[in-house]
Write a protein that holds these residues in place. Structure first.
Motif, short mmCIF file in Angstrom:
data_model
loop_
_atom_site.label_atom_id
_atom_site.label_comp_id
_atom_site.label_asym_id
_atom_site.label_seq_id
_atom_site.Cartn_x
_atom_site.Cartn_y
_atom_site.Cartn_z
N ALA A 161 -3.41 -10.42 5.23
CA ALA A 161 -2.68 -10.83 6.26
C ALA A 161 -2.54 -12.16 6.85
CB ALA A 161 -2.79 -9.91 7.44
N TYR A 162 -3.61 -12.95 6.83
CA TYR A 162 -3.56 -14.43 7.07
C TYR A 162 -2.90 -15.13 6.11
CZ TYR A 162 -6.62 -13.59 11.28
OH TYR A 162 -7.22 -13.24 12.54
N VAL A 163 -3.09 -14.79 4.96
CA VAL A 163 -2.01 -15.30 3.87
C VAL A 163 -0.51 -15.32 4.20
CG1 VAL A 163 -1.57 -15.65 1.49
CG2 VAL A 163 -3.91 -15.48 1.96
N ALA A 164 -0.35 -14.23 4.53
CA ALA A 164 1.17 -13.82 4.71
C ALA A 164 1.67 -14.56 5.95
CB ALA A 164 1.20 -12.16 5.00
N CYS A 165 0.87 -14.76 6.85
CA CYS A 165 1.53 -15.60 8.07
C CYS A 165 1.04 -17.13 8.03
CB CYS A 165 0.94 -14.98 9.27
SG CYS A 165 -0.72 -15.03 9.61
N GLY A 194 -2.12 -5.24 2.54
CA GLY A 194 -2.34 -6.85 2.55
C GLY A 194 -1.60 -7.45 1.46
N VAL A 195 -1.51 -6.90 0.25
CA VAL A 195 -0.79 -7.37 -0.83
C VAL A 195 0.70 -7.25 -0.44
CG1 VAL A 195 -0.15 -6.66 -3.27
CG2 VAL A 195 -2.55 -7.04 -2.46
N LEU A 196 1.22 -6.35 -0.07
CA LEU A 196 2.41 -6.09 0.11
C LEU A 196 2.96 -7.22 1.35
CD1 LEU A 196 5.15 -4.57 -0.37
CD2 LEU A 196 4.80 -3.03 1.56
N LEU A 197 2.18 -7.22 2.32
CA LEU A 197 2.47 -8.23 3.36
C LEU A 197 2.58 -9.72 2.67
CD1 LEU A 197 -0.31 -7.35 5.83
CD2 LEU A 197 2.16 -7.39 6.46
N VAL A 198 1.93 -10.06 1.75
CA VAL A 198 1.81 -11.40 1.00
C VAL A 198 3.31 -11.34 0.33
CG1 VAL A 198 1.00 -12.96 -0.51
CG2 VAL A 198 -0.76 -11.93 0.93
N GLU A 199 3.44 -10.43 -0.43
CA GLU A 199 4.72 -10.58 -1.23
C GLU A 199 5.96 -10.55 -0.30
OE1 GLU A 199 3.01 -8.06 -5.40
OE2 GLU A 199 4.17 -7.25 -3.63
N GLU A 200 6.01 -9.77 0.63
CA GLU A 200 7.07 -9.79 1.57
C GLU A 200 7.15 -11.00 2.42
OE1 GLU A 200 9.81 -7.73 1.83
OE2 GLU A 200 9.05 -6.96 -0.08
N ALA A 201 6.02 -11.90 2.54
CA ALA A 201 6.05 -12.87 3.22
C ALA A 201 6.63 -14.22 2.23
CB ALA A 201 4.68 -13.29 4.19
N GLU A 250 2.15 4.54 -0.63
CA GLU A 250 2.71 4.45 -2.01
C GLU A 250 3.74 5.41 -2.31
OE1 GLU A 250 -0.33 3.34 -5.32
OE2 GLU A 250 0.24 5.46 -5.54
N TYR A 251 4.96 5.09 -2.91
CA TYR A 251 5.75 5.89 -3.39
C TYR A 251 6.01 5.91 -4.75
CZ TYR A 251 10.37 8.29 -4.04
OH TYR A 251 11.32 9.27 -4.38
N ARG A 252 5.81 7.12 -5.61
CA ARG A 252 5.84 6.82 -7.17
C ARG A 252 5.18 5.59 -7.65
NH1 ARG A 252 11.92 9.54 -8.01
NH2 ARG A 252 11.42 11.52 -7.30
N GLY A 253 3.93 5.19 -7.23
CA GLY A 253 2.99 4.31 -7.85
C GLY A 253 3.41 3.01 -7.28
N GLU A 254 4.56 2.77 -6.27
CA GLU A 254 4.69 1.53 -5.83
C GLU A 254 4.55 1.45 -4.11
OE1 GLU A 254 8.28 -1.31 -6.47
OE2 GLU A 254 8.82 0.25 -5.25
N ILE A 255 3.93 0.44 -3.94
CA ILE A 255 3.41 0.26 -2.18
C ILE A 255 4.84 0.11 -1.73
CG2 ILE A 255 2.24 -0.83 -0.60
CD1 ILE A 255 0.55 0.57 -2.41
N VAL A 256 5.02 0.79 -0.90
CA VAL A 256 6.45 0.48 -0.05
C VAL A 256 6.30 0.13 1.43
CG1 VAL A 256 7.67 2.06 -1.52
CG2 VAL A 256 6.95 3.02 0.47
N LEU A 257 5.38 0.40 1.93
CA LEU A 257 5.03 -0.19 3.46
C LEU A 257 3.42 -0.25 3.63
CD1 LEU A 257 3.94 2.05 5.69
CD2 LEU A 257 5.89 2.81 5.45
N GLY A 258 3.38 -1.26 4.23
CA GLY A 258 1.76 -1.52 4.95
C GLY A 258 1.53 -2.27 6.43
N VAL A 259 0.60 -1.78 6.68
CA VAL A 259 0.28 -2.01 8.17
C VAL A 259 -1.30 -2.56 8.26
CG1 VAL A 259 0.15 -1.31 10.41
CG2 VAL A 259 1.93 -0.70 9.12
#
Ligand code: IPD
Ligand code: CA
Ligand code: CA
Length: 254
Positions: free
Chosen positions: A187-191, A210-217, A101-110
């Motif tokens: 992650a399974y929703v994302a893919c 996981g939430v970032l994965l879904v949004e970015e997918a 998280e950077y300044r309150g926002e998730i910026v990467l997820g694995v």
């Protein structure tokens, strides 16, 4: 930093895989909430690595809580083993989840599943990948053709009303699964393996990556009423976007 998170999740996953099937020490955090030596070993490893590469960053990790580096713009949010109950029973569905998280926002997820060697990764604005290949949510438009997933919090026995949603989705969707790892479910929703997921009572470390994965997918994540999702509170409703409104109707209070 994405490479760092990927490498860290992979190595932590190997710690889990090495010990899988020979869990000797299980302790209880609650009546049905477990912690194994593998949770602790994985978390120790991840925290040590973050501290040595990014000593000024704060850490929020499931087993040790929040670190003391207050005032840092960066917070690593770590679930060293998501799916502990599965793990303790030898059921091979679990993952390592690491988000930044950077300044309150998730910026990467694995999210890393060491049993299938599947590494899901996302960076804000750069899409989501599975083992380096771009992934997208499914294109199922109709709830009656959707495969959904959910989970139940550890206090489900005191919260019988949660079963109502489960029942209602069984009656409306094509299929509903309960897999036991919220990070992997997302992650399974994302893919595109699942079309939607809902659960309440989750913690930031279960969902941040996981939430970032879904949004970015290309999917959508809100609370049950369609408000923006925050990993620090709230029920999560994640979907391919197309069945989101239909899922909200099923979850609406009656
Ligand atoms: C749990 C898993 C499970 C969910 C629980 C979580 P843990 O995390 O994500 O799928 O239903 O609510 O607490 O304890 O295995 O890390
Ligand atoms: Ca978890
Ligand atoms: Ca955990």
């Amino acid at each position: 930093m994405l490479d760092f998170a990927v490498q860290t999740a992979r190595e932590a996953g190997h710690i889990l895989a090495e010990r899988f099937g020979r869990v000797t020490e299980v302790s209880h955090k609650g009546e049905i909430n477990l912690v194994t030596e593998a949770d602790l070993a994985s978390e120790r490893f991840i925290i040590e690595r973050i501290k040595s590469y990014y000593p000024r960053h704060a850490i929020l990790a499931e087993e040790s809580g929040a670190s003391v580096e207050r005032g840092s713009d960066y917070v690593w949010i770590v679930d060293p083993l998501d799916g502990t109950t599965n793990y303790a029973h030898g059921y091979p569905v679990f993952a390592v989840s690491i988000a930044l998280e950077y300044r309150g926002e998730i910026v990467l997820g694995v999210v890393y599943d060491p049993m299938r060697d599947e590494l899901f990764a996302a960076e804000r604005g750069a899409g989501a990948t599975l083992n380096g290949r771009r992934v997208r949510v499914s294109d199922v438009e109709d709830l009656s053709k959707a495969m959904l997933c959910t989970g139940f919090p550890y206090d489900v026995r005191e919260r019988g009303e949660l079963i109502g949603h489960f029942r209602n989705f069984i009656m409306t969707a094509q299929a509903v699964r309960r897999d036991g790892s919220a990070a992997l479910d997302l992650a399974y929703v994302a893919c595109g393996r699942f079309d939607g997921f809902w659960e309440e009572g989750l913690n930031p470390w279960d969902v941040a990556a996981g939430v970032l994965l879904v949004e970015e997918a290309g999917g959508r994540v809100t609370d049950y009423a369609g408000h923006p999702f925050s990993s620090y509170y709230a029920p999560v409703l994640a979907s391919n976007g197309l069945i989101h409104e239909a899922m909200m109707r099923v979850l609406a209070p009656t």
